[in-house]
Design a protein around this motif. Structure first.
Motif, PDB file in Angstrom:
ATOM      1  N   VAL A  42       5.274   0.423   2.922  1.00 33.52           N
ATOM      2  CA  VAL A  42       5.061   1.593   3.753  1.00 33.52           C
ATOM      3  C   VAL A  42       4.161   1.539   4.888  1.00 33.52           C
ATOM      4  O   VAL A  42       3.144   1.349   4.654  1.00 33.52           O
ATOM      5  N   LEU A  43       4.729   1.411   5.942  1.00 28.93           N
ATOM      6  CA  LEU A  43       3.896   1.224   7.264  1.00 28.93           C
ATOM      7  C   LEU A  43       3.607   2.828   7.939  1.00 28.93           C
ATOM      8  O   LEU A  43       4.244   3.624   7.824  1.00 28.93           O
ATOM      9  N   GLY A  44       2.295   2.959   8.186  1.00 28.59           N
ATOM     10  CA  GLY A  44       1.749   4.248   8.843  1.00 28.59           C
ATOM     11  C   GLY A  44       0.231   4.150   9.058  1.00 28.59           C
ATOM     12  O   GLY A  44      -0.478   2.966   8.686  1.00 28.59           O
ATOM     13  N   ALA A  45      -0.293   5.102   9.569  1.00 26.51           N
ATOM     14  CA  ALA A  45      -1.790   5.167   9.795  1.00 26.51           C
ATOM     15  C   ALA A  45      -2.435   5.596   8.488  1.00 26.51           C
ATOM     16  O   ALA A  45      -3.078   6.642   8.515  1.00 26.51           O
ATOM     17  N   PHE A  46      -2.171   4.798   7.635  1.00 16.57           N
ATOM     18  CA  PHE A  46      -2.666   5.258   6.208  1.00 16.57           C
ATOM     19  C   PHE A  46      -4.444   4.828   6.128  1.00 16.57           C
ATOM     20  O   PHE A  46      -4.861   5.224   5.061  1.00 16.57           O
ATOM     21  N   GLY A  47      -4.741   3.756   6.891  1.00 14.93           N
ATOM     22  CA  GLY A  47      -6.019   3.195   6.526  1.00 14.93           C
ATOM     23  C   GLY A  47      -6.105   2.057   5.382  1.00 14.93           C
ATOM     24  O   GLY A  47      -4.936   1.634   5.324  1.00 14.93           O
ATOM     25  N   ASN A  48      -7.134   2.023   5.003  1.00 18.16           N
ATOM     26  CA  ASN A  48      -7.306   0.950   3.853  1.00 18.16           C
ATOM     27  C   ASN A  48      -8.347   1.141   2.864  1.00 18.16           C
ATOM     28  O   ASN A  48      -9.445   0.888   2.891  1.00 18.16           O
ATOM     29  N   PRO A  49      -8.042   2.278   1.931  1.00 18.73           N
ATOM     30  CA  PRO A  49      -9.014   2.901   0.979  1.00 18.73           C
ATOM     31  C   PRO A  49      -9.567   1.974  -0.054  1.00 18.73           C
ATOM     32  O   PRO A  49     -10.792   2.196  -0.522  1.00 18.73           O
ATOM     33  N   ALA A  50      -8.838   0.796  -0.254  1.00 22.10           N
ATOM     34  CA  ALA A  50      -9.177  -0.123  -1.222  1.00 22.10           C
ATOM     35  C   ALA A  50     -10.007  -1.220  -0.677  1.00 22.10           C
ATOM     36  O   ALA A  50     -10.139  -2.111  -1.584  1.00 22.10           O
ATOM     37  N   ALA A  51     -10.101  -1.164   0.637  1.00 27.18           N
ATOM     38  CA  ALA A  51     -10.820  -2.217   1.153  1.00 27.18           C
ATOM     39  C   ALA A  51     -10.002  -3.768   1.197  1.00 27.18           C
ATOM     40  O   ALA A  51     -10.927  -4.695   0.671  1.00 27.18           O
ATOM     41  N   CYS A  52      -8.728  -3.727   1.094  1.00 30.12           N
ATOM     42  CA  CYS A  52      -8.247  -5.056   0.920  1.00 30.12           C
ATOM     43  C   CYS A  52      -8.502  -5.840   2.047  1.00 30.12           C
ATOM     44  O   CYS A  52      -8.588  -5.364   3.175  1.00 30.12           O
ATOM     45  N   GLU A  53      -8.636  -7.245   1.583  1.00 34.64           N
ATOM     46  CA  GLU A  53      -8.937  -8.390   2.624  1.00 34.64           C
ATOM     47  C   GLU A  53      -7.723  -9.145   2.948  1.00 34.64           C
ATOM     48  O   GLU A  53      -6.638  -9.270   1.872  1.00 34.64           O
ATOM     49  N   THR A  54      -7.818 -10.082   3.917  1.00 35.18           N
ATOM     50  CA  THR A  54      -6.845 -10.986   4.266  1.00 35.18           C
ATOM     51  C   THR A  54      -7.736 -12.133   4.807  1.00 35.18           C
ATOM     52  O   THR A  54      -8.749 -11.889   5.355  1.00 35.18           O
ATOM     53  N   ALA A 109      -3.243 -12.266   1.921  1.00 38.69           N
ATOM     54  CA  ALA A 109      -3.375 -10.980   2.253  1.00 38.69           C
ATOM     55  C   ALA A 109      -3.191 -10.121   1.013  1.00 38.69           C
ATOM     56  O   ALA A 109      -2.457 -10.506   0.459  1.00 38.69           O
ATOM     57  N   GLU A 110      -4.167  -9.149   1.019  1.00 36.78           N
ATOM     58  CA  GLU A 110      -4.045  -7.924   0.053  1.00 36.78           C
ATOM     59  C   GLU A 110      -3.590  -6.878   0.752  1.00 36.78           C
ATOM     60  O   GLU A 110      -3.958  -6.541   1.863  1.00 36.78           O
ATOM     61  N   TYR A 111      -2.760  -6.032  -0.079  1.00 36.35           N
ATOM     62  CA  TYR A 111      -2.233  -4.761   0.497  1.00 36.35           C
ATOM     63  C   TYR A 111      -2.728  -3.689  -0.575  1.00 36.35           C
ATOM     64  O   TYR A 111      -2.979  -3.825  -1.822  1.00 36.35           O
ATOM     65  N   ASN A 112      -2.993  -2.412  -0.009  1.00 37.03           N
ATOM     66  CA  ASN A 112      -3.134  -1.190  -0.930  1.00 37.03           C
ATOM     67  C   ASN A 112      -2.037  -0.851  -1.854  1.00 37.03           C
ATOM     68  O   ASN A 112      -0.737  -0.969  -1.295  1.00 37.03           O
ATOM     69  N   GLN A 113      -2.086  -0.883  -2.975  1.00 42.62           N
ATOM     70  CA  GLN A 113      -1.063  -0.692  -4.036  1.00 42.62           C
ATOM     71  C   GLN A 113      -0.976   0.474  -4.801  1.00 42.62           C
ATOM     72  O   GLN A 113      -2.177   0.978  -5.155  1.00 42.62           O
ATOM     73  N   MET A 114       0.034   1.301  -4.814  1.00 41.86           N
ATOM     74  CA  MET A 114      -0.124   2.245  -5.637  1.00 41.86           C
ATOM     75  C   MET A 114       0.924   1.924  -6.892  1.00 41.86           C
ATOM     76  O   MET A 114       2.052   1.602  -7.033  1.00 41.86           O
ATOM     77  N   THR A 115      -0.031   2.077  -7.976  1.00 44.18           N
ATOM     78  CA  THR A 115       0.536   1.684  -9.442  1.00 44.18           C
ATOM     79  C   THR A 115       0.529   2.883 -10.208  1.00 44.18           C
ATOM     80  O   THR A 115       1.594   2.860 -10.742  1.00 44.18           O
ATOM     81  N   VAL A 116      -0.212   3.718  -9.941  1.00 47.07           N
ATOM     82  CA  VAL A 116      -0.041   4.988 -10.861  1.00 47.07           C
ATOM     83  C   VAL A 116      -0.431   5.992  -9.708  1.00 47.07           C
ATOM     84  O   VAL A 116      -0.800   5.634  -8.688  1.00 47.07           O
ATOM     85  N   GLY A 117      -0.525   6.984 -10.201  1.00 47.83           N
ATOM     86  CA  GLY A 117      -1.262   8.329  -9.065  1.00 47.83           C
ATOM     87  C   GLY A 117       0.007   8.996  -8.597  1.00 47.83           C
ATOM     88  O   GLY A 117       1.050   9.018  -9.163  1.00 47.83           O
ATOM     89  N   ASP A 118      -0.280   9.269  -7.313  1.00 44.16           N
ATOM     90  CA  ASP A 118       0.692  10.343  -6.659  1.00 44.16           C
ATOM     91  C   ASP A 118       0.895  10.106  -5.019  1.00 44.16           C
ATOM     92  O   ASP A 118       0.387   9.397  -4.647  1.00 44.16           O
ATOM     93  N   VAL A 119       1.867  10.589  -4.490  1.00 43.55           N
ATOM     94  CA  VAL A 119       2.339  10.286  -3.229  1.00 43.55           C
ATOM     95  C   VAL A 119       2.657  11.835  -2.890  1.00 43.55           C
ATOM     96  O   VAL A 119       3.258  12.830  -3.485  1.00 43.55           O
ATOM     97  N   ARG A 120       1.892  12.313  -1.895  1.00 42.45           N
ATOM     98  CA  ARG A 120       1.871  14.037  -1.468  1.00 42.45           C
ATOM     99  C   ARG A 120       2.632  13.908  -0.141  1.00 42.45           C
ATOM    100  O   ARG A 120       2.360  13.076   0.731  1.00 42.45           O
ATOM    101  N   ILE A 121       3.396  14.873  -0.029  1.00 45.08           N
ATOM    102  CA  ILE A 121       3.993  15.095   1.468  1.00 45.08           C
ATOM    103  C   ILE A 121       3.803  16.493   1.738  1.00 45.08           C
ATOM    104  O   ILE A 121       3.332  17.495   1.083  1.00 45.08           O
ATOM    105  N   PHE A 122       3.486  16.644   3.197  1.00 44.81           N
ATOM    106  CA  PHE A 122       2.656  17.666   3.676  1.00 44.81           C
ATOM    107  C   PHE A 122       3.802  18.503   4.715  1.00 44.81           C
ATOM    108  O   PHE A 122       4.375  17.795   5.346  1.00 44.81           O
TER     109      PHE A 122
END
Length: 124
Positions: A42-54, A109-122
């Motif tokens: 998923v692409l968008g202006a989500f940032g990099n909360p897990a500080a994934c590296e490349t 490259a590493e990417y932010n991964q959603m393994t559990v948790g949630d996705v919120r829609i506004f």
């Protein structure tokens, strides 16, 4: 004995505090890329909360969230993302880790991964 138990509890808490996880910025998904049968990027202006590296400066790994097909709620999440993209609604994710995705740069490259948790829609 109490001091030892206290020290162990504090160590466990501090490890969780410094783990690579957190909530992304809220953004409208700009692109959904299905990677074979592996999942969706998923692409968008989500940032990099897990500080994934490349290790390759030509690979962009920020503002991208990987949702693996193995996620228990994959179908629901994918439908939610499609709806959000079509309606130009913001979403955000709770990220638990970084991961490499073979289809997107292999182990460079590493990417932010959603393994559990949630996705919120506004709404707005």
């Amino acid at each position: 004995m109490r001091k030892i138990i206290f020290a162990v509890v504090m160590l466990l808490i501090s490890v969780d505090l410094f783990a690579a996880h957190g909530r992304t910025a809220s953004a409208v998904p700009t692109q959904l890329i299905l990677a074979r049968s592996e999942g969706v990027m998923v692409l968008g202006a989500f940032g990099n909360p897990a500080a994934c590296e490349t290790t390759n400066s030509n690979i962009i790994n920020v503002d991208r969230v990987w949702v693996p097909r193995s996620h228990a709620e994959y179908e629901t999440i994918y439908s939610t993302l499609l709806a959000a993209m079509m309606a130009s609604k913001k979403v955000n994710f709770y990220i638990h880790s970084c991961t490499t995705v073979p289809w997107f740069g292999g182990d460079m490259a590493e990417y932010n991964q959603m393994t559990v948790g949630d996705v919120r829609i506004f709404k707005d």
